[in-house]
Design an enzyme around this catalytic site. Structure first.
Site, PDB file in Angstrom:
ATOM      1  CG  ASN A 159      -2.317   0.557   0.835  1.00 28.51           C
ATOM      2  OD1 ASN A 159      -2.411   1.522   0.100  1.00 28.51           O
ATOM      3  ND2 ASN A 159      -3.369  -0.028   1.388  1.00 28.51           N
ATOM      4  CG  HIS A 169      24.578   4.171  10.308  1.00 29.26           C
ATOM      5  ND1 HIS A 169      25.166   4.587   9.140  1.00 29.26           N
ATOM      6  CD2 HIS A 169      23.257   4.436  10.180  1.00 29.26           C
ATOM      7  CE1 HIS A 169      24.246   5.087   8.335  1.00 29.26           C
ATOM      8  NE2 HIS A 169      23.071   5.009   8.945  1.00 29.26           N
ATOM      9  N   GLY A 194      -0.611  -1.600   8.788  1.00 29.27           N
ATOM     10  CA  GLY A 194      -0.125  -0.259   8.512  1.00 29.27           C
ATOM     11  C   GLY A 194       0.850   0.252   9.550  1.00 29.27           C
ATOM     12  CB  THR A 206      13.660  -5.262  17.278  1.00 31.46           C
ATOM     13  OG1 THR A 206      13.078  -6.024  18.342  1.00 31.46           O
ATOM     14  CG2 THR A 206      13.131  -3.831  17.303  1.00 31.46           C
ATOM     15  CE  LYS A 207      15.419  -9.513  20.843  1.00 28.86           C
ATOM     16  NZ  LYS A 207      16.730  -9.098  20.599  1.00 28.86           N
ATOM     17  CE  LYS A 221      -4.883 -14.233  17.616  1.00 26.80           C
ATOM     18  NZ  LYS A 221      -6.320 -14.199  17.770  1.00 26.80           N
TER      19      LYS A 221
END
Length: 185
Positions: free
Chosen positions: A82, A112, A139, A162-163, A180
């Site tokens: 989208n 970085h 979204g 992040t994982k 879940k």
């Protein structure tokens, strides 16, 4: 190995190198063209194929769309992305088949250096992102460098991933955690 090849293979590379700069300029030009197009415009498909080689006829990315290179992105069949997606594709970004991505999503592969003195130099590393088949990303989701999201999973709107997220899971939050299991798994 040139700097563009290093970039795509998770090695420290110089982002000021001429071949990296040429790739960035190519993508910026095409992304700028996309800003004034719709998926129904005559040149849309050609611009997308020039930006993302191998872009399937069955997939759509709704402009505006932003990326750094385009050539580090692979999109599967029957993918819908989208409006206002950003893909910083210094590392490879792989989107599987039948994936749905909501508006305002971001995929960041660059990392970085942690040492502030090294950050003064034009160097970084790109870590790949992979999204499995039949996954739905809500979204305003951010996917961080090196993350793999499994097949048939759902990432709730507004999450920061992040994982890695396994197959058949619903994850949510900042940072996103599995809430879940799905599909009877």
């Amino acid at each position: 190995m040139n700097e563009l090849e290093k970039m795509r293979s998770e090695q420290l590379y110089d982002y000021a190198a001429p071949e990296v700069d040429a790739s960035l300029k190519h993508a910026r030009k095409l992304c700028t063209q996309l800003q004034t197009m719709t998926v129904h415009d005559e040149n849309y498909r050609q611009v997308m194929e020039d930006l993302i080689p191998g872009f399937p006829i069955t997939s759509e990315i709704m402009p505006p769309f932003h990326c750094d290179h385009g050539g580090s992105i692979t999109i599967g069949e029957h993918v819908f992305i989208n409006y206002n997606c950003t893909m910083l594709d210094e590392g490879l970004i792989h989107i599987g088949n039948h994936v749905l991505i909501g508006p305002n999503c971001s995929f960041y592969t660059p990392q970085h250096p942690k040492d502030y003195m090294q950050r003064r130099n034009p160097i970084e590393t790109g870590h790949p992102i992979s999204i499995g088949d039949d996954t739905w990303i809500g979204g305003n989701v951010t996917v961080c460098p090196g993350v793999k999201i499994g097949s048939r999973s759902i990432i709730a709107a507004g999450s920061v991933v992040t994982k890695d997220i396994p197959d058949d899971c619903m994850a949510a939050g900042n940072p996103a955690v599995v809430k879940k299991r799905l599909n009877g798994k």
